[in-house]
Scaffold this motif. Structure first.
Motif, mmCIF file in Angstrom:
data_model
loop_
_atom_site.group_PDB
_atom_site.id
_atom_site.type_symbol
_atom_site.label_atom_id
_atom_site.label_comp_id
_atom_site.label_asym_id
_atom_site.label_seq_id
_atom_site.Cartn_x
_atom_site.Cartn_y
_atom_site.Cartn_z
ATOM 1 N N ASN A 42 0.734 -1.104 0.007
ATOM 2 C CA ASN A 42 0.045 -0.008 -0.002
ATOM 3 C C ASN A 42 0.725 1.310 -0.176
ATOM 4 N N GLU A 43 2.248 1.151 -0.013
ATOM 5 C CA GLU A 43 3.026 2.519 0.045
ATOM 6 C C GLU A 43 2.541 3.022 -1.231
ATOM 7 N N ILE A 44 2.326 2.343 -2.421
ATOM 8 C CA ILE A 44 1.806 3.077 -3.666
ATOM 9 C C ILE A 44 1.090 4.545 -3.503
ATOM 10 N N TYR A 45 0.185 4.315 -2.491
ATOM 11 C CA TYR A 45 -0.540 5.502 -2.122
ATOM 12 C C TYR A 45 0.148 6.613 -1.973
ATOM 13 N N ALA A 46 1.369 6.726 -1.343
ATOM 14 C CA ALA A 46 2.102 7.783 -1.094
ATOM 15 C C ALA A 46 2.907 8.393 -2.354
ATOM 16 N N ASP A 47 2.710 7.887 -3.554
ATOM 17 C CA ASP A 47 3.174 8.393 -4.803
ATOM 18 C C ASP A 47 2.017 9.053 -5.415
ATOM 19 N N GLU A 48 2.410 10.407 -5.346
ATOM 20 C CA GLU A 48 1.333 11.288 -5.640
ATOM 21 C C GLU A 48 0.906 11.591 -7.242
ATOM 22 N N ALA A 49 2.032 11.228 -8.269
ATOM 23 C CA ALA A 49 1.890 11.216 -9.406
ATOM 24 C C ALA A 49 0.894 10.006 -9.790
ATOM 25 N N VAL A 50 1.321 8.611 -9.040
ATOM 26 C CA VAL A 50 0.539 7.516 -9.608
ATOM 27 C C VAL A 50 -1.084 7.952 -8.972
ATOM 28 N N SER A 64 -2.994 -5.927 8.497
ATOM 29 C CA SER A 64 -1.845 -5.106 8.278
ATOM 30 C C SER A 64 -1.928 -3.712 8.774
ATOM 31 N N THR A 65 -0.917 -2.871 8.055
ATOM 32 C CA THR A 65 -0.664 -1.545 8.751
ATOM 33 C C THR A 65 -0.521 -0.636 7.440
ATOM 34 N N ILE A 66 -0.739 0.781 7.765
ATOM 35 C CA ILE A 66 -0.476 1.632 6.579
ATOM 36 C C ILE A 66 0.450 2.833 7.088
ATOM 37 N N SER A 67 1.229 3.369 6.387
ATOM 38 C CA SER A 67 1.914 4.522 7.061
ATOM 39 C C SER A 67 1.261 5.863 7.061
ATOM 40 N N PRO A 68 1.599 6.779 7.636
ATOM 41 C CA PRO A 68 1.051 8.091 7.573
ATOM 42 C C PRO A 68 1.056 8.740 6.226
ATOM 43 N N GLU A 69 2.103 8.540 5.533
ATOM 44 C CA GLU A 69 2.243 8.972 4.305
ATOM 45 C C GLU A 69 1.354 8.330 3.214
ATOM 46 N N ALA A 70 1.383 6.939 3.322
ATOM 47 C CA ALA A 70 0.369 6.328 2.265
ATOM 48 C C ALA A 70 -1.141 6.648 2.481
ATOM 49 N N LEU A 71 -1.251 6.827 3.713
ATOM 50 C CA LEU A 71 -2.823 7.135 4.203
ATOM 51 C C LEU A 71 -3.222 8.577 3.758
ATOM 52 N N ALA A 72 -2.343 9.224 3.987
ATOM 53 C CA ALA A 72 -2.499 10.782 3.426
ATOM 54 C C ALA A 72 -2.436 10.757 1.988
ATOM 55 N N GLY A 73 -1.932 10.011 1.214
ATOM 56 C CA GLY A 73 -2.025 10.053 -0.235
ATOM 57 C C GLY A 73 -3.223 9.326 -0.913
ATOM 58 N N LEU A 74 -3.655 8.086 0.071
ATOM 59 C CA LEU A 74 -5.078 7.854 -0.387
ATOM 60 C C LEU A 74 -6.192 8.609 -0.120
ATOM 61 N N ARG A 75 -6.147 9.165 1.175
ATOM 62 C CA ARG A 75 -7.265 10.219 1.337
ATOM 63 C C ARG A 75 -7.349 11.532 0.366
ATOM 64 N N ARG A 76 -5.901 11.957 0.141
ATOM 65 C CA ARG A 76 -5.896 13.176 -0.760
ATOM 66 C C ARG A 76 -6.513 12.699 -2.149
ATOM 67 N N ARG A 97 -6.358 -1.503 11.222
ATOM 68 C CA ARG A 97 -7.219 -1.357 12.374
ATOM 69 C C ARG A 97 -6.769 -0.292 13.334
ATOM 70 N N ASN A 98 -5.310 0.070 13.152
ATOM 71 C CA ASN A 98 -4.858 1.109 13.940
ATOM 72 C C ASN A 98 -5.077 2.352 13.391
ATOM 73 N N SER A 99 -5.729 2.641 12.319
ATOM 74 C CA SER A 99 -5.838 3.995 11.717
ATOM 75 C C SER A 99 -7.445 4.400 11.680
ATOM 76 N N GLU A 100 -7.707 5.485 12.624
ATOM 77 C CA GLU A 100 -8.933 5.757 12.747
ATOM 78 C C GLU A 100 -9.203 6.672 11.525
ATOM 79 N N ALA A 101 -8.240 7.220 10.879
ATOM 80 C CA ALA A 101 -8.518 8.151 9.598
ATOM 81 C C ALA A 101 -9.018 7.237 8.509
ATOM 82 N N TYR A 102 -8.361 5.855 8.547
ATOM 83 C CA TYR A 102 -8.914 5.179 7.392
ATOM 84 C C TYR A 102 -10.168 4.596 7.631
ATOM 85 N N LEU A 103 -10.620 4.271 9.078
ATOM 86 C CA LEU A 103 -11.816 3.634 9.128
ATOM 87 C C LEU A 103 -12.831 4.827 9.089
#
Length: 238
Positions: A42-50, A64-76, A97-103
């Motif tokens: 899921n780190e691909i989510y942090a790639d703004e161009a993609v 699994s887990t998601i990094s803050p950068e990947a989650l921010a990219g997905l949400r953006r 499960r550890n990410s309230e922003a994803y939930l």
């Protein structure tokens, strides 16, 4: 019209068959004009161009887990860019499960799939396979994703999800009272829903535990239509 782009992100718990299950829908996406890119992280989510050029994210990543950068990219991408997101079962409703922003983005979180009676348990996935009915809501009966589909029965994991009122619920399922479970009245839980999030759309189907459920004609049709519905610049589901 230029070719649209779908990003398939898969991984997490192998029991949900992330490779086999997503491969079931990749040909459908290609037939509907998507160039499909597959990523195992899921780190691909942090790639703004993609993400800027992605019209649809199909995610199957259980736990699994998601990094803050990947989650921010997905949400953006969803909130600002209008990228659609779709998925099924634990691959979308039991991720990170550890990410309230994803939930909050998804609008429903797996809580439990009730099991059979204690004397019927064998320590296998099938311990949690129960017969249940997916019941369309009034909204679902008029929604393009559910066109031509009536209430239907499955024998598989029956998801109980925690959810909020921003979801547009297309179908529900009801967990009955059993003497070996601690709840005291039937619980109705969303089974299929859509969600508008910023400029983007989110589609979730809780049925989809393994390939054999995804091949059920009703489940398969609903997910195919949900993918098209969620995609940016999408046509009506068909």
């Amino acid at each position: 019209m230029s070719e649209r782009k779908a990003l398939v992100v898969r991984g997490g718990w192998d029991g949900h068959q992330p490779v086999e299950a997503t491969e079931l829908f990749i040909p459908f996406l290609e037939e509907n004009g998507f160039a499909v890119r597959v990523e195992e992280s899921n780190e691909i989510y942090a790639d703004e161009a993609v993400m800027d050029e992605t019209d649809l994210v199909l995610q199957l990543v259980t736990m699994s887990t998601i990094s803050p950068e990947a989650l921010a990219g997905l949400r953006r991408a969803i909130e600002q860019g209008g990228t659609g997101m779709a998925g099924w079962h634990g691959g979308i409703a039991d991720s990170y499960r550890n990410s309230e922003a994803y939930l909050q983005l998804i609008g429903g979180q797996f809580a439990v799939h009730p099991s059979k009676a204690p004397d019927q348990l064998h320590g296998e996935q099938a311990d949690n396979y129960l017969p249940y009915t997916v019941e369309l809501t009034e909204l679902g009966r008029s929604h393009e994703i559910m066109a031509g589909i009536d209430d239907f029965d499955l024998v598989t994991e029956q998801y109980w999800v925690l959810h909020d009122d921003l979801n547009d619920v297309l179908a529900t399922t009801t967990h009955p009272v059993q003497p070996y479970h601690p709840w005291h009245r039937p619980i109705t839980s969303p089974a299929i829903w859509t969600r508008m999030w910023g400029a983007g759309r989110v589609f979730v189907s809780t049925p989809g535990h393994r390939v054999e459920i995804l091949e059920d004609p009703n489940v398969n049709s609903i997910i195919r239509r949900g993918l098209l519905w969620a995609a940016r610049d999408g046509r009506d589901a068909a």
